[in-house]
Structure formats: C-alpha cells, structure tokens
Design an enzyme around this catalytic site. Structure first.
Site, PDB file in Angstrom:
ATOM      1  N   LYS A  62       0.794  -1.230   0.000  1.00  0.00           N
ATOM      2  CA  LYS A  62       0.000   0.000   0.000  1.00  0.00           C
ATOM      3  C   LYS A  62       0.828   1.283   0.000  1.00  0.00           C
ATOM      4  O   LYS A  62       0.308   2.370   0.295  1.00  0.00           O
ATOM      5  CB  LYS A  62      -1.018   0.048   1.165  1.00  0.00           C
ATOM      6  N   HIS A 123       6.925  -7.398  -2.290  1.00  0.00           N
ATOM      7  CA  HIS A 123       6.741  -6.729  -0.996  1.00  0.00           C
ATOM      8  C   HIS A 123       7.734  -7.301   0.024  1.00  0.00           C
ATOM      9  O   HIS A 123       7.613  -7.036   1.219  1.00  0.00           O
ATOM     10  CB  HIS A 123       5.319  -6.946  -0.463  1.00  0.00           C
ATOM     11  N   SER A 153      -4.347   2.879   4.620  1.00  0.00           N
ATOM     12  CA  SER A 153      -4.577   2.246   3.322  1.00  0.00           C
ATOM     13  C   SER A 153      -4.604   0.722   3.466  1.00  0.00           C
ATOM     14  O   SER A 153      -5.465   0.042   2.883  1.00  0.00           O
ATOM     15  CB  SER A 153      -3.479   2.682   2.347  1.00  0.00           C
TER      16      SER A 153
HETATM   17  P1  A3P Z   1      -5.188   4.569  -0.670  1.00  0.00           P
HETATM   18  O1  A3P Z   1      -5.741   3.322  -0.076  1.00  0.00           O
HETATM   19  O2  A3P Z   1      -4.699   5.514   0.378  1.00  0.00           O
HETATM   20  O3  A3P Z   1      -6.114   5.225  -1.623  1.00  0.00           O
HETATM   21  P2  A3P Z   1      -0.278  -0.313  -3.644  1.00  0.00           P
HETATM   22  O4  A3P Z   1      -0.316  -0.173  -5.112  1.00  0.00           O
HETATM   23  O5  A3P Z   1       1.099  -0.349  -3.073  1.00  0.00           O
HETATM   24  O6  A3P Z   1      -1.161  -1.419  -3.174  1.00  0.00           O
HETATM   25  O7  A3P Z   1      -0.860   1.040  -3.039  1.00  0.00           O
HETATM   26  C1  A3P Z   1      -2.210   1.372  -3.160  1.00  0.00           C
HETATM   27  C2  A3P Z   1      -2.385   2.773  -2.666  1.00  0.00           C
HETATM   28  O8  A3P Z   1      -1.804   3.681  -3.626  1.00  0.00           O
HETATM   29  C3  A3P Z   1      -3.847   3.167  -2.527  1.00  0.00           C
HETATM   30  O9  A3P Z   1      -3.893   4.180  -1.510  1.00  0.00           O
HETATM   31  C4  A3P Z   1      -4.111   3.746  -3.906  1.00  0.00           C
HETATM   32  O10 A3P Z   1      -5.241   4.564  -3.987  1.00  0.00           O
HETATM   33  C5  A3P Z   1      -2.827   4.552  -4.108  1.00  0.00           C
HETATM   34  N1  A3P Z   1      -2.567   4.887  -5.504  1.00  0.00           N
HETATM   35  C6  A3P Z   1      -2.514   4.067  -6.573  1.00  0.00           C
HETATM   36  N2  A3P Z   1      -2.294   4.763  -7.695  1.00  0.00           N
HETATM   37  C7  A3P Z   1      -2.214   6.056  -7.329  1.00  0.00           C
HETATM   38  C8  A3P Z   1      -1.999   7.270  -8.049  1.00  0.00           C
HETATM   39  N3  A3P Z   1      -1.852   7.290  -9.359  1.00  0.00           N
HETATM   40  N4  A3P Z   1      -1.963   8.424  -7.340  1.00  0.00           N
HETATM   41  C9  A3P Z   1      -2.119   8.420  -6.000  1.00  0.00           C
HETATM   42  N5  A3P Z   1      -2.323   7.303  -5.269  1.00  0.00           N
HETATM   43  C10 A3P Z   1      -2.362   6.137  -5.944  1.00  0.00           C
END
Ligand code: A3P
Length: 310
Positions: A62, A123, A153
């Site tokens: 996340k 991860h 998140s």
């Molecule tokens: P939130 O749950 O705070 O919205 P991962 O890809 O490591 O699983 O992380 C997911 C998190 O990154 C989520 O956060 C998601 O919304 C956010 N995320 C993914 N793409 C994004 C983007 N282009 N800009 C901002 N946040 C992004």
C-alpha cells in the site's frame, strides 16, 4: 490483450479454485509473517534468479506499488497508452513471491513465460529478496509511504482482500501494524532495511508524498535511473496517465480484473483515495500520540524524511 501475456488462465483458475479461497493463515519466514502458500513455496521464491536486465519494484504493501508499476511501464514504452493497456498490472509486472492454491498460477509461473527485461514487483523486506537480484546488480526502485497513511490504506485493503487475514477492528489493526504482525511484517523494518542499503546497492528510494507533491519531478527521477530519455511532451502525458483519477478509471491498472473472491471492491475500492494525510480521518488524538511515541522508538536509528502532510 497480447495472448502471450495473458495470465495462464488466471481468472479461470481462480474460479475453479473459488471454493478453496478464504482468508489464508500466515506462517513466519525468517521472522516475517507471509501467507501460508508463499511460506510453503519459499524455497522456490528465494531460489529465483533474475536476469541482470530485470527491474525490481519493491514496497511495503500500500505504499504506491501499482502507481510505480504504471509509471515504469509507460516510461519503458515511451508513453504508449495502447501497449500499456495490453494486460492488467500483475500480468505486465508479475508479483515475485505470490502463490495461491493450485491451479492458480504463481508469480514465478508467470515470470517463466516472460523474456527479460521484466519489471518484477515484490513486498519482501530486503533480507528476504532473492540474492540473485544483488549478485546480478539489478536495478531496484523502492517506494515508501509515511507510516500513518500506509496503515490506513492497508486497513482498508485488508478488508477488501478476501484472502488476507481478517483485519479486525481499527483499534486492533492499529496495534498489529505497530507490532509488525501484518502480512509482510513490520513497516518499520521494511523501510529501514532498504534505506540503509540504498547507496551500497544502488536502490532508487522514492516517497509516495513526493510523487503526490510533484509527480513530474519523481517521474523524471525514475526515467533517469532507468537510463531513459523521453521528450517533455511524453513525460507530461505520463504524468496525466498516472494521475489517481485516470488510473482509477483504467481497468488495466485499477485491479478490477481480479475476481471478486479475491478483491471485493464493493467493500473498499483498490484505488481508494490516493491522498496524503487521510490518516487524520482515522487516528484519534490519543492514537496519534501513542503512534508517534512508538515511532520515535522504532525509527530512532535512522532519519528517513517521511512526511505525513504535504
Ligand atoms: P489509498 O488506499 O490511500 O487510496 P499499492 O499499489 O502499493 O497497493 O498502493 C495502493 C495505494 O496507492 C492506494 O492508496 C491507492 O489509492 C494509491 N494509488 C494508486 N495509484 C495512485 C496514483 N496514481 N496516485 C495516488 N495514489 C495512488
């Protein structure tokens, strides 16, 4: 979608195995709690040997993995939207350690079908990354996100990810995060491990908050690290294509292709808010104080410039 790049019937296999899907227990691997399927296949994960041209994108869950994967794919394909919609993120950029019940293909199964250079997601904390990545001097991009937003998140994700352990209440989850009991272990150890090794191992260490504040600047840093030189117009296009609102609507980047027995977006969408500072909507003042005191203890030996607001 290019047939060659389809997951070997990933969705069909998940549907076949649907009755066996549940919130799998975790087993510790060298002190790190991992899903039983990953732990039971650990020897093949750790024996994976990348090509020197392979790129590793590593994060604590996340922290912005999918965002970085999308940026890298677009950079490597000169901002070509069509090519970058050839397949969902986990097919374009396989998840190194992921394992499920058979017959669902693992990350390693997928990697075997691809030619280097590959963009590989993990991860794993640094001490669990297969040593071949270091021996072959692979490039590694590490994305880190401030602990409080990362925790919020992950809390939402563990509700919608139906094969992760039950998150429990917010209060319970908050403590599990501080104690490093979540899947993939301690956030603190994770961010510190890569931070300490970043110079020695040529790791590009970037922050979610910096990407939010100035995505263009961070995309250029990634481009330079990859040894690429794209035109200003293409860089601008990539900034737009990797904005939260555009990625949220992109079925190849928003994880809606994953079957509902794994990700239930009606509980909480994968692309949830994408903000810095959302933690303030969840932490009580008492929790924030307790978290900060514990943070100071756990992070005492390093000075990583995390920001909880921008
Ligand atoms: P939130 O749950 O705070 O919205 P991962 O890809 O490591 O699983 O992380 C997911 C998190 O990154 C989520 O956060 C998601 O919304 C956010 N995320 C993914 N793409 C994004 C983007 N282009 N800009 C901002 N946040 C992004």
């Amino acid at each position: 979608m290019d047939k060659k790049e389809e997951p070997e019937g990933f969705n069909e296999a998940v549907n076949k195995a649907a009755s066996t899907m549940h919130r799998f227990p975790m087993i510790e691997v060298q002190g790190v709690p991992l899903r039983n399927w990953i732990a039971q296949n650990w020897s093949s994960v750790s024996a994976f040997c990348p090509d020197p041209s392979d790129l590793l994108i590593s994060t604590y869950p996340k922290a912005g993995t999918t965002w970085a994967q999308e940026i890298v794919d677009l950079l490597l394909h000169n901002g070509d939207t069509e090519i970058c919609k050839r397949a969902p993120t986990p097919v374009r950029s396989p998840f190194l350690e992921i394992h499920y019940p058979p017959p669902i293909p693992s990350g390693l199964d997928l990697l075997k079908t691809m030619q280097p250079p590959r963009v590989i997601k993990t991860h794993l904390p640094i001490h669990l990354v297969p040593k071949g990545f270091w021996e072959n001097k692979c490039k590694v991009i590490y994305v880190a996100r401030n602990a409080k937003d990362n925790l919020v998140s992950y809390y939402h994700f563990d509700q919608m990810n139906l094969i992760h352990p039950e998150p429990g209440s917010w209060e319970e989850y908050f403590h599990k995060f501080m104690e490093g009991k979540l899947h993939w272990g301690s956030w603190y150890d994770h961010v510190k491990g890569y931070w300490k090794e970043r110079e020695e191992r040529n790791i590009l260490y970037i922050f979610f908050e910096d990407m939010k504040e100035n995505p263009r600047r961070e995309i250029v840093r990634i481009m330079q690290y990859l040894g690429l030189l794209l035109s200003d117009d293409i860089i601008d296009k990539i900034v737009e294509l990797t904005s939260f609102n555009v990625m949220k609507e992109n079925p190849m980047a928003n994880y809606t292709s994953i079957p509902k027995v794994i990700f239930d977006h009606s509980v909480s969408p994968f692309m949830r808010k994408g903000e810095v500072g959302d933690w303030a909507n969840y932490f009580t003042p008492a929790q924030s104080q307790m978290f900060d005191e514990d943070y100071a203890r756990q992070m005492a030996e390093v000075d990583i410039p995390f920001r909880t607001s921008i």
